[in-house]
Write an enzyme that holds these catalytic residues in place. Structure first.
Site, short mmCIF file in Angstrom:
data_model
loop_
_atom_site.label_atom_id
_atom_site.label_comp_id
_atom_site.label_asym_id
_atom_site.label_seq_id
_atom_site.Cartn_x
_atom_site.Cartn_y
_atom_site.Cartn_z
N HIS A 412 0.85 -1.19 0.00
CA HIS A 412 0.00 0.00 0.00
C HIS A 412 0.88 1.23 0.00
CE1 HIS A 412 -3.64 -2.19 2.09
NE2 HIS A 412 -3.53 -2.49 0.80
N GLU A 506 18.09 0.60 -0.51
CA GLU A 506 17.59 1.04 -1.82
C GLU A 506 18.36 2.25 -2.36
OE1 GLU A 506 13.53 1.78 -0.71
OE2 GLU A 506 13.89 3.88 -0.29
C1 NOJ Z 1 9.95 3.93 -1.01
C2 NOJ Z 1 10.13 2.63 -0.30
O1 NOJ Z 1 11.14 2.72 0.66
C3 NOJ Z 1 10.44 1.59 -1.34
O2 NOJ Z 1 10.75 0.37 -0.72
C4 NOJ Z 1 9.29 1.47 -2.29
O3 NOJ Z 1 9.63 0.57 -3.30
C5 NOJ Z 1 8.95 2.81 -2.91
N1 NOJ Z 1 8.84 3.82 -1.91
C6 NOJ Z 1 7.65 2.76 -3.68
O4 NOJ Z 1 6.59 2.61 -2.79
CA CA Z 2 12.11 4.88 1.58
#
Ligand code: NOJ
Ligand code: CA
Length: 701
Positions: A412, A506
């Site tokens: 979500h 990330e």
């Molecule tokens: C930032 C979140 O940290 C990441 O895990 C996610 O893929 C993206 N937002 C998109 O919701």
């Molecule tokens: Ca994030």
């Protein structure tokens, strides 16, 4: 063990010029409180007779009402002792000691005829204190302009800080003296998209510090409920820290109604860095869970249709269009862009991989309509959380996942439109239950709606809590991204498995990334409040693999990515890389297959913020031990006495950096050794620059 709570002393109607003290159960920490000449409340804290916090003022500024800052008279002081052991639903250990001495002072303001209570709890590992506002005739509703809790430090300590941003914690840490803090700058500062920086001298908590005589001090908060998050304002000349709260759209900090209380302010202190990581004080300051049944809450490992988007291989969106109004798009007639990650077929491939490798669950991002223009428009209606894209067959995937005994994790992304999410929450959770989902990853990327609110303001704090409480009614667990950093509330809400609320792995995919020291600082900062979904396990370190010429990379070796599963604690851990990358390195992946996410015991073996961490943990469901060792950009050797083991003989498997490995030039070189060891052996580890070692110990007869 029996719980006991003893009231030791009740003192009534004090004169001014009084002072009162308590000690921690082991006698090392000493707390003193007294009144100043202006009748302000002061406290100080020392350890083994050495000052940690000098006389510091406590109080609250109100809007349009006299403040709770001075003119106090002592009404009552009650001291007591508490001793209890409790078992967390999941965690780093299976039993937690909660033992403290408490001092509760009720202060009168005779002129206003009002009362405030300040409660101090002194544990062996630190101090917690909070304000309470009992029901009374002259105080019913009130607004807080600022909290004035001070921490007068004894010197210009070394500090590990990130800027005090009302909307993000996704920064890399700067290490500097208190006097050198400048929160308008910092390393990798430009990577942050949504910034709300109140001032050069405002930093986030948990704030980690080290004194010149090697005392480690950590300041944070516990049980952040119905109140804004707290930041620290640093007086860079006098080394006084004071609290600053996140404002709402009107600049007000908090709306209160008696009876009510603030979160706990926490000061964890030790002469050993290891003790800071081992502290359970923040959890202990939170209330036990009220959930009757917790059997539905499950620690889990997962993979996901996720990294492919971050490295630019796949997209979240199905079509390449924008200016989307949810109700007006005919999704079936749109031309797909050919790169959509969340297809039925791709999800089945992930389910197959999870089933084959014993991974509990699969997260799918980009499954629902709205990603075509989801971010940056301050748009209220972005996602409806119940309508899949035409190429994502939710019924078929429900069937397939069930057949393979793999769980699907719902995603979500709210695009920070919290109002939209709250309106649709019941429908969204019902949809999850109908299709067999029992965990959700939430996200709040962007500027918050209600407009003018912040990720850390009181309204949003209440939002995160409402989501977790409602999720519990549906037996759903939550992993929240871009939410406020944690404050131990997972004791009360054990279905709040983790939050992101820091700069995760990330960032290595698409920005300057996280320097090699990052993961050695996070446990001393963000993790003090609770688990983080850091998403470790990236094997393909350099991004030019996907796009020639791309210079982004993960700033660790591959072996260090394995060690993170032990040094980072979370009951929900992602194996974040693509299945096809794991298939290239099956022997290294075997560590991720075996590493648990729930532990019966934890030993912090060696730690220094910014430099290294070595942790051993025992699996909750077997007699196996795991060790994770990580370093910053320096190569390091460790000698680990294995005396903590509980059996005599073990088979050991060591996943380590190759001799010539290096996070920058040769990050993917590793080797695996297997041999037998005994409880009294010394384990010698050699870590490459930016490297790590991961170890499995299995008892043998
Ligand atoms: C930032 C979140 O940290 C990441 O895990 C996610 O893929 C993206 N937002 C998109 O919701
Ligand atoms: Ca994030």
């Amino acid at each position: 063990m029996k719980t006991f709570f003893i009231i030791l002393l009740i003192v009534l109607t004090f004169q001014n010029n009084f002072s009162q003290q308590i000690f921690s159960p082991d006698g090392k920490l000493e707390l003193n409180i007294k009144l100043s000449n202006q009748n302000e409340l002061l406290y100080n804290l020392s350890r083994d007779g050495k000052s940690v916090i000098k006389d510091s003022k406590l109080g609250i500024d109100l809007v349009d009402q006299p403040d709770f800052l001075q003119g106090f008279k002592i009404d009552t002081i009650i001291t007591s002792t508490y001793y209890d052991k409790w078992a967390p639903v999941w965690g780093e250990v299976d039993s937690i000691l909660n033992n403290y001495n408490q001092l509760q002072v009720t202060l009168n303001q005779p002129k206003e005829n009002r009362k405030i209570i300040v409660t101090f709890r002194l544990f062996n590992d630190g101090l917690g204190f909070r304000y309470e506002f009992p029901v009374q005739d002259n105080l019913k509703y009130f607004r807080i302009a600022e909290e004035n809790s001070n921490f007068a430090l004894t010197g210009n300590h070394k500090t590990f800080w990130i800027p005090g941003d009302y909307d993000s914690q996704e920064y890399t840490y700067t290490t500097s003296l208190l006097s050198e803090i400048d929160a308008s700058k910092g390393k990798n500062f430009d990577d942050i998209i949504v910034k709300s920086l109140p001032g050069k001298d405002i930093v986030q908590t948990p704030l980690m510090m080290k004194t010149t005589d090697s005392l480690y001090i950590n300041i944070h908060e516990a049980a952040l409920l119905n109140y804004p998050a707290m930041y620290i304002k640093v007086d860079r000349n006098n080394f006084n820290l004071s609290t600053q709260l996140c404002p709402d759209a009107f600049g007000t900090k908090a709306y209160m109604q008696t009876p009510c209380k603030t979160p706990w302010r926490t000061v964890i202190v030790s002469d050993k860095a290891e003790d800071i990581l081992a502290s359970k004080m923040i959890l202990n300051l939170n209330e036990p869970t009220k959930y009757q049944d917790v059997s539905w809450i499950k620690p889990q490992k997962f993979i996901g249709i996720w990294w492919g988007m971050h490295v630019g291989k796949d997209t979240w969106n199905y079509a390449d269009i924008n200016n989307v109004k949810l109700d007006e798009v005919d999704w079936n007639s749109l031309k797909p862009n050919g790169k959509h990650g969340a297809t039925t077929e791709n999800t089945k491939r992930y389910i197959d991989f999870a089933a084959k490798h014993g991974i509990d669950a699969v997260l799918v991002e980009g499954w629902n309509i709205g990603w075509e223009d989801w971010f940056g428009n301050w748009k209220e209606e972005v996602f409806d959380f119940v309508t899949p894209y035409p190429d994502f067959d939710v019924n078929e995937l429900e069937r397939y996942a069930k057949e393979k005994n793999v769980k699907l994790i719902m995603h979500h992304e709210t695009s920070a439109s919290a109002t939209n999410y709250e309106r649709r929450l019941d429908e969204a959770f019902n949809f999850m239950k109908e299709h067999g989902y029992n965990s959700v990853k939430t996200g709040y990327v962007g500027k918050i709606i209600p407009r003018g609110e912040h990720h850390d303001s009181q309204w949003m704090i209440n939002h995160y809590t409402r989501v977790v409480e409602k999720a519990a009614k549906y037996h759903i667990s939550v992993d929240s991204h871009e939410s406020v950093r944690l404050t131990g509330l997972h004791r009360t809400y054990p279905n709040w498995l983790a939050a992101e609320a820091a700069r995760g792995n990330e960032f290595n995919a698409w920005s300057k990334g996280n320097p090699p020291e990052h993961e050695t600082i996070l446990p001393f900062t963000r993790f003090m409040g609770g688990p983080m979904d850091y998403t470790p396990g990236i094997f393909q370190i350099k991004m030019d693999y996907y796009n020639p010429g791309n210079t982004h990379q993960v700033h660790t070796t591959l072996a260090k990515q394995l060690a993170l599963y032990v040094t980072i604690y979370s009951p929900i851990q992602m194996a974040a890389d693509l299945p096809e990358n794991y298939e290239r390195f099956p022997d290294a992946f075997s560590f991720i297959e075996q590493v648990p996410v729930d532990w019966s015991d934890t030993k912090i073996l060696k730690a220094e913020p910014g430099d290294y961490i070595v942790i051993a943990r025992k699996d909750k469901n077997s007699d196996n031990w795991f060790i994770g060792a990580i370093t910053d950009e320096e190569s390091r050797s460790f000698e680990i006495p294995l005396g903590f083991l509980d059996k005599a003989n073990y088979e050991i498997t060591v996943y380590q950096d190759a001799q010539d490995a290096d996070w920058k030039n040769n990050p993917m070189a590793y080797n695996i050794e297997k041999y037998n060891v005994q409880k009294n052996d010394l384990l010698k580890l050699k870590l490459a620059p930016g490297g790590g070692t991961a170890v499995i110990l299995k008892p043998i007869k």
